[in-house]
Design an enzyme around this catalytic site. Structure first.
Site, PDB file in Angstrom:
ATOM      1  N   HIS A 358       0.931  -1.308  -0.074  1.00 56.48           N
ATOM      2  CA  HIS A 358      -0.131   0.042  -0.052  1.00 56.48           C
ATOM      3  C   HIS A 358       0.960   1.312  -0.017  1.00 56.48           C
ATOM      4  O   HIS A 358       0.299   2.158   0.170  1.00 56.48           O
ATOM      5  CB  HIS A 358      -0.941  -0.043   1.195  1.00 56.48           C
ATOM      6  N   LYS A 554      -8.379  13.352   5.119  1.00 56.61           N
ATOM      7  CA  LYS A 554      -7.739  12.361   5.143  1.00 56.61           C
ATOM      8  C   LYS A 554      -6.646  12.303   6.134  1.00 56.61           C
ATOM      9  O   LYS A 554      -6.436  13.489   6.577  1.00 56.61           O
ATOM     10  CB  LYS A 554      -7.115  12.301   3.761  1.00 56.61           C
ATOM     11  N   ARG A 555      -5.624  11.400   6.366  1.00 54.46           N
ATOM     12  CA  ARG A 555      -4.519  11.544   7.352  1.00 54.46           C
ATOM     13  C   ARG A 555      -4.024  12.657   7.051  1.00 54.46           C
ATOM     14  O   ARG A 555      -3.466  13.067   5.800  1.00 54.46           O
ATOM     15  CB  ARG A 555      -3.957  10.014   7.259  1.00 54.46           C
ATOM     16  N   LYS A 560       0.186  14.290   1.295  1.00 64.01           N
ATOM     17  CA  LYS A 560      -0.999  14.389   0.924  1.00 64.01           C
ATOM     18  C   LYS A 560      -1.164  15.937   0.562  1.00 64.01           C
ATOM     19  O   LYS A 560      -2.502  16.292   0.184  1.00 64.01           O
ATOM     20  CB  LYS A 560      -1.821  13.761   1.864  1.00 64.01           C
ATOM     21  N   THR A 666      -9.118   5.746  -1.405  1.00 62.75           N
ATOM     22  CA  THR A 666     -10.529   5.343  -1.808  1.00 62.75           C
ATOM     23  C   THR A 666     -11.607   6.387  -1.397  1.00 62.75           C
ATOM     24  O   THR A 666     -12.685   6.464  -1.504  1.00 62.75           O
ATOM     25  CB  THR A 666     -10.860   4.266  -0.572  1.00 62.75           C
ATOM     26  N   LYS A 670     -15.088   7.458  -2.851  1.00 65.53           N
ATOM     27  CA  LYS A 670     -16.465   8.092  -2.183  1.00 65.53           C
ATOM     28  C   LYS A 670     -17.115   9.156  -2.466  1.00 65.53           C
ATOM     29  O   LYS A 670     -18.292   9.392  -2.738  1.00 65.53           O
ATOM     30  CB  LYS A 670     -16.233   7.905  -0.826  1.00 65.53           C
TER      31      LYS A 670
END
Length: 830
Positions: A358, A554-555, A560, A666, A670
């Protein structure tokens, strides 16, 4: 008739619910009514599902030799709340709502009383939870295996903008869904020594022995009566107290073994910045792996199957690197406990094990100091040494002069203080290794596993992630679900969108229908009003529900690029002050920027980004010159239930990681499934989403992986780029000089200096294109019909991204490939 053939049997839960409610309320009348109703409803649903569990297990035990049971090992399963899902699967939601209403309660209040199960943190855990849902829905014989965390990762609060970590005491009022299995216990050892058994074998004598007890969490199918199982392990000391120490008055010392065992279940991902934290993490992973594999072997033998058939009848799947101890533990169990020869044990292991990677970040591929491994798991280290010795002998025979290759693929890293490379062990022992998006899988074999791919090219493949539409569309967004039912049909056939998400493609024919677009906008507006009310309740901040809801949840991590989002917010703020009527004189599109996510407790930079978000928001939200046209809010303690409110309300989904760093994502799926448009880089599953919906329906920006490689090859100079962009320079100067932290002007100087120095995630390089993409967002949002049509095309393109499809691909291409024949004999030899 098979369990999978049954229609969902709808039976009334009211008599049992009334009895359970009476029992819950009889002892302590002070129990809040909503919580009492929650427990009563959960008790009834759980007991119903337990009956389906027994039927499912009986059917799976009768499966033929060509049908494998999948064992999915994961350190986290981010389950969220379970009552609504259970009620939907049992078709009892309306009935319970009427019963509660008659008692002066609302179903919404009862559902809200349930805490999120704190068994996971981010995308990895949410993917695992989606898999459990699809295991049940697709009828796959399976077990998920995890740990039963008492306090989760942590509950996030903020104080003056700073993240505060507190225990997530989600079991404070007792477990609602767990079924304790007191007859399912296994011993897990640590430390001690390894001795010869006198007949050529080895005997491990652990110094510490832990009892792992099973607790089952049952996940139902929605279109049948099968269920899947998350089996969680709870540790306790084999001897709970030292009775002699207790009698001497050393009460704390008497309990030390139990406290040490309890600590294994306290927290997900304990802070590993200390030796004690790293040791606890390794022990947690060993607990998960050992108990799960002992359980697998015991079940296999109890079904009357031969041990040499273990690999044929069972798939063992490693969800990322955390369970990568599994091959060594399986070898130990087979050789030491069951008398299997080394060669046969390795063949079984290679036949059974597969691994999903991952991450492309080398630092995220777990390694453990040999000294720690030797102290905690001495027998496993012996096994790893032998696997490595025989594997490297094979590599040297094939490539006699390639010493760099031998060093690269060795399971022991000799360059950094001797460490065991867990990802290398997982790759070597697995018959298949997969990435989770096409680009990720390509980069995986080109970068972190390039030398393994040279040795075993046939071993590597891709299976793109998905999400379960039952939670993330049907339950999270009932308004959109009704629209889909009315537009493309609900039905109960296998071709309805609720059974086959690919049916969403039919929506594309309606994308330009103005009435359908207006109805979608009405659904979105209702969801935005709900989120605005939550923001008002949680933060005391009023946001305009008619503004564009721009969301990144998100984290918190540098790759990111939440910081890039904040740079744009500041640039927009500055531009709005400089040009109140907008760059073209048509005003500014009102925008509410919504952030949520946790930073790892020891990750200073990520925590600084959270604090910066609060400081920027405090300044912008209180500036009367903006007239409320720009707001920035940070919602604390992000989790599944919060996401179920945020995602259906989003207009714009921020998926802006540096190209080549996000494995898949993911959340991106969504959001698009719920009608949000994506602004994103050419990274992870963004690429396949753009290809499915049409790239013109996504706001794509930024350097691509080949561009990044070229830029770094010639020399990346972020300071020079910033000097050529006055808007960016103004933003960096404002943040770095304390415009948003006047009481501490240098608070973010180091953060800004990092962008002007190395800038490893290329925020400076992508800033201008990001701002230009945001201008395209504004332009489209000004045209509601065009925006709605684009949103409908986004939804129509999401049929591929269901975990039902993902699980079927795993089943067909990975978990079933080696059901009949052992894999090619790469790796250790006799």
């Amino acid at each position: 008739m098979k369990v999978t053939d049954h229609p969902v049997a709808k039976t009334s839960l009211l008599p049992a619910f009334r009895n359970a409610l009476a029992m819950t309320r009889s002892d302590i009348q002070a129990v809040p009514a909503a919580r009492a109703a929650l427990r009563a409803a959960a008790d009834v649903c759980r007991d119903t599902l337990a009956g389906r569990w027994a039927a499912t297990q009986a059917e799976d035990a009768r499966r033929g030799p060509s049908s494998r049971r999948v064992h999915y090992l994961s350190m986290e399963f981010l389950m969220g709340r379970a009552l609504r899902n259970a009620l939907a699967a049992l078709q009892l939601e309306s009935e319970l709502a009427r019963e509660l209403s008659a008692r002066g309660l609302s179903l919404a209040d009862v559902l809200e009383a349930e805490p999120d199960a704190a068994l996971g943190n981010g995308g990895l855990g949410r993917l695992a939870a989606c898999f459990l849902d699809s295991f049940a829905e697709t009828g796959l014989p399976s077990f998920g295996y995890g740990l039963r965390y008492r306090y989760g990762m942590f509950a996030q609060a903020t104080l003056d903008g700073r993240q505060i970590e507190r225990p997530d005491d989600w079991l404070r009022h007792g477990a609602l869904w767990d079924i304790e299995r007191p007859d399912v216990e296994y011993i897990v050892g640590f430390g001690g020594r390894v001795e010869s058994d006198g007949i050529g074998g080895r005997r491990w004598m652990p110094a510490e022995r832990i009892v792992a007890r099973a607790y089952d969490f049952i996940v139902p199918a929605h279109h049948g009566e099968r269920v899947s199982t998350l089996r969680q392990w709870q540790a306790s000391a084999e001897a709970p107290i030292d009775f002699a120490a207790f009698c001497r008055g050393d009460h704390a010392g008497a309990a030390r073994h139990q406290v040490a065992a309890d600590a294994l279940n306290w927290v997900l991902y304990p802070d590993d910045s200390t030796d004690a934290g790293r040791e606890l993490r390794l022990k947690q992973e060993a607990l998960l792996v050992s108990a799960s594999l002992q359980d697998l072997i015991a079940r296999h033998l109890a079904e009357g199957r031969a041990l040499d058939q273990l690999g044929q009848g069972n798939a063992i799947h490693l969800n990322d690197t955390h369970p990568a101890l599994a091959p060594a533990e399986l070898m130990r169990l087979l050789i030491d406990d069951h008398g299997v020869s080394w060669n046969d044990a390795w063949a079984i292991t290679r036949q059974a094990v597969s691994y999903t990677n991952h991450t492309l970040m080398p630092e995220a591929l777990e390694t453990w100091p040999v000294r720690m491994f030797e102290a905690l798991l001495p027998r496993h280290l012996e096994i790893i040494y032998r696997i490595n010795h025989e594997f490297l002998a094979d590599v040297r025979a094939r490539y006699p002069d390639d010493h760099a290759l031998v060093q690269s693929v060795s399971l022991i890293d000799e360059t950094q203080g001797r460490k065991v490379k867990m990802a290398a062990l997982a790759v070597l022992a697995s018959h298949h290794v997969n990435g989770v998006a096409e680009l990720h899988s390509e980069l995986m074999v080109d970068t972190i596993f390039a030398d393994f791919a040279k040795l075993f090219p046939e071993r590597f493949t891709n299976v793109t992630n998905g999400v379960t539409p039952r939670r993330w569309l049907q339950q999270a967004n009932p308004g959109l679900s009704s629209l889909l039912d009315d537009t493309i049909g609900a039905g109960t056939s296998d071709k309805s969108w609720r059974r086959d998400l690919g049916a969403l493609a039919q929506l594309r024919a309606h994308a330009n229908d103005r009435a359908t677009g207006q109805r979608l906008a009405e659904v979105k507006q209702a969801n935005k009003q709900r989120l605005a009310a939550l923001i008002r309740h949680e933060l005391g901040i009023e946001v305009d529900p008619t503004s564009l809801f721009d969301v990144q949840i998100k984290r918190i991590h540098e790759y990111k690029r939440q910081l890039l989002n904040l740079l744009h917010v500041v640039a927009r703020y500055q531009a709005m002050l400089a040009q109140p009527d907008g760059p073209d004189g048509n005003g500014w599109v009102p925008r509410t920027v919504i952030l949520a996510g946790k930073a790892a407790s020891a990750y200073h930079t990520a925590k600084q980004i959270i604090r910066l978000a609060h400081d920027i928001g405090r300044t912008i939200n209180s500036d009367p010159r903006l007239g409320g046209r720009l707001k920035l809010v940070f919602l604390p303690n992000y989790g599944v239930s919060l996401a179920e409110t945020i995602i259906p309300a989003a207009d714009l989904s921020e998926q802006i990681s540096t190209a080549g760093t996000e494995a898949s994502g993911t959340g991106n799926m969504k959001f698009a499934m719920n009608g949000a448009l994506t602004i994103g880089t050419w990274d992870g599953a963004n690429i396949e989403m753009a290809q499915a919906m049409g790239e013109e329906n996504m706001f794509v920006f930024g350097l691509r992986t080949d561009d990044i490689a070229k830029l770094r090859a010639v020399g990346y100079d972020p300071r020079w780029i910033a000097s050529q962009n006055p808007a960016l320079k103004q933003v960096l100067d404002a943040i770095g000089n304390g415009a948003f932290s006047p009481s501490e002007p240098k608070r973010y100087r180091a953060l800004m200096d990092g962008l002007l120095g190395a800038d490893p995630y290329l925020l400076v390089a992508d800033f201008a294109d990001y701002v230009a993409a945001q201008a395209r967002v504004d332009a489209l949002y000004r045209d509601p019909d065009a925006w709605n049509a684009c949103a409908l095309r986004n939804i129509a393109g999401m049929g591929f991204f269901s975990t039902d499809r993902t699980v079927r691909e795993y089943t067909d291409r990975i978990w079933a490939d080696h059901a009949r024949a052992a894999p090619k004999p790469h790796g250790p030899r006799s």
